[in-house]
Design an enzyme around this catalytic site. Structure first.
Site, PDB file in Angstrom:
ATOM      1  N   GLY A  80      40.463  22.421 -11.422  1.00  0.00           N
ATOM      2  CA  GLY A  80      40.211  23.374 -12.462  1.00  0.00           C
ATOM      3  C   GLY A  80      41.515  23.932 -13.093  1.00  0.00           C
ATOM      4  O   GLY A  80      42.507  23.802 -12.498  1.00  0.00           O
TER       5      GLY A  80
ATOM      6  N   HIS B 246      33.083  43.102 -11.808  1.00  0.00           N
ATOM      7  CA  HIS B 246      33.009  41.483 -12.150  1.00  0.00           C
ATOM      8  C   HIS B 246      31.745  41.228 -13.022  1.00  0.00           C
ATOM      9  O   HIS B 246      30.563  41.833 -12.736  1.00  0.00           O
ATOM     10  CB  HIS B 246      32.955  40.789 -11.036  1.00  0.00           C
ATOM     11  CG  HIS B 246      32.560  39.416 -11.010  1.00  0.00           C
ATOM     12  ND1 HIS B 246      31.127  38.996 -10.678  1.00  0.00           N
ATOM     13  CD2 HIS B 246      33.055  38.059 -11.483  1.00  0.00           C
ATOM     14  CE1 HIS B 246      30.934  37.798 -10.890  1.00  0.00           C
ATOM     15  NE2 HIS B 246      32.004  37.205 -11.445  1.00  0.00           N
TER      16      HIS B 246
END
Lengths: 284, 284
Positions: free
Chosen positions: B268, B121
């Site tokens: 979002g 990540h």
């Protein structure tokens, strides 16, 4: 309502009996499906005691990985102790009573292998602080829109609710619809069922009988739905749809489910709490 | 630090260039692995505008489902608007400035198919309120304990950090160790890396250069690790371990990851936020 020791014992005993009868039924279903490779539940006890008076009690998990039920867990627990000051403020009657609480309940999550057999969830519980009340419910999470299954499940709960109070079903159905919703997906987790909490009608025996009937109603209705669908053939595409739907179930439980979040963030038994997660799930 | 329009443009342009170079490298890796069935990223734009001044901007997702990368997403976004009063209190400089903010960043999550290729990540971002700062980092999540991989990854970041400030690496490594931890499992999400936030040293050019180098360091180190491991054979048992480990990744992201929780609970872009979830995961 003030709850005495005898009532606690009766409630705890009932959750254990309900667990036993559900596990026996689910094992019978596995035998009916395949007499050669029958599956059974594995039980595992856990202890919540930490040596002080804030954490007492424990529970028992029962998990089966079978041919019909890819994974099904039925947990019982009876715990007692003291809430943190922060948490006690949110719980009726907890801050009147040195934050003390007692709670007993049974929880079930079933993830069937066949995409045509709907996953389901059931929980019933009694919580005691300086007050005492029942809560619980059951909801069905079909992969495909099988309206007869949803109707059958809802009618079973409606019949049970109506025997106690005509206002129960509409109120508890709406509560389930509100609760089992995934805002970030703008979609329901499933087709609902009933959800109730803080049930204290003033007649403890009636509330207890209702809670017992909710458990029995779930057991009987869900077992009927499993038997009705478990021999349907399914395709790889239907399996994929099921696994994506299970991903949504994971999202609901980890992001929104109050019991899961509270349990994980306050040192509950992780294995028992996350028993609810599916054996396998996918995301696009 | 006060951030001007030119600085915002340079930062946004850099995140786009970094995205392009990472996607090109990952596509090159897919071609090296299998010249016959090469995979490419699919791009999808999204718009955050809702017609008022609280929500502006948008982003672009890039997702590839390949032979090396079972699923990898690289998202860029540049958004602006106004925080809620509640949220503004938690953000440096936001409540000095009518709650206004501007944010640009790039996020990457890679879930390789081969259990011997570590998932990873990376995120870097610049946030502007009445203040302005950089944040980001990268972490490695190997399925098996391959200490050479972890050491290589950490050394790459250490070399980069040390070029800017000898205090960066120890501080940012510890921050990653603290952040990428799963309390309810009492285990780390992976072997860490670096994590930094609120970086505003007083020398914007240096902070921007550092953030650029963090992105490049991640890209080069991770691509080297992928190439080094992608042809290793693996067993069904190792695949199972990988899928269980991915379940832990899901738990971290949905229960603890601040960006995920904030994003989901404040409307979002769900698809972009949950790009981080693995294509398939398992639970015991």
């Amino acid at each position: 309502m003030i709850i005495n020791q005898d009532q606690k014992k009766r409630v705890e005993k009932w959750f254990c009996e309900l667990r036993n009868s559900i596990c026996a039924e689910f094992e019978a279903i596995e035998s009916e499906y395949s007499s050669e490779a029958s599956s059974v539940f594995t039980r595992k006890q856990w202890d919540r005691a930490t040596g002080d008076d804030t954490h007492g009690g424990g529970g028992e998990m029962s998990v089966m990985k079978g041919n019909v039920f890819e994974k099904v867990g039925v947990n019982i627990s009876t715990v007692h102790g003291k809430f943190s000051d922060e948490f006690a403020k949110k719980i009726p009657g907890a801050d009147d009573n040195s934050n003390e609480f007692w709670a007993s309940g049974v929880s079930l999550v079933a993830h069937p292998r066949n995409p045509h057999v709907p996953p389901a969830h059931m929980n019933t519980r009694m919580i005691v602080t300086s007050k005492g009340w029942f809560g619980g419910g059951g909801d069905l999470n079909p992969i495909f829109d099988i309206s007869e299954d949803a109707q059958f499940f809802h009618e079973a709960f409606k019949n049970t609710c109506d025997r106690y109070d005509p206002e129960y079903y509409p109120k508890f159905k709406e509560w389930a619809d509100d609760y089992f919703f995934i805002p970030h997906r703008d979609e329901a987790r499933g087709v609902g069922g009933i959800f109730y909490d803080y049930l204290d009608s003033g007649d403890w025996d009636a509330d207890f009988a209702f809670t017992q009937d909710v458990g029995k109603t779930f057991r009987d209705a869900y077992c009927a739905l499993v038997r009705q669908n478990m021999n349907k053939p399914w395709s790889d595409e239907e399996r994929e749809v099921q696994l994506i739907k299970r991903g949504r179930y994971v999202e609901f439980n980890l992001v929104y489910d109050r019991g899961t979040i509270f349990g994980l963030q306050t040192g509950g038994n992780t294995e028992a709490i996350l028993m609810s997660l599916p054996p396998v799930a996918k995301w696009d």
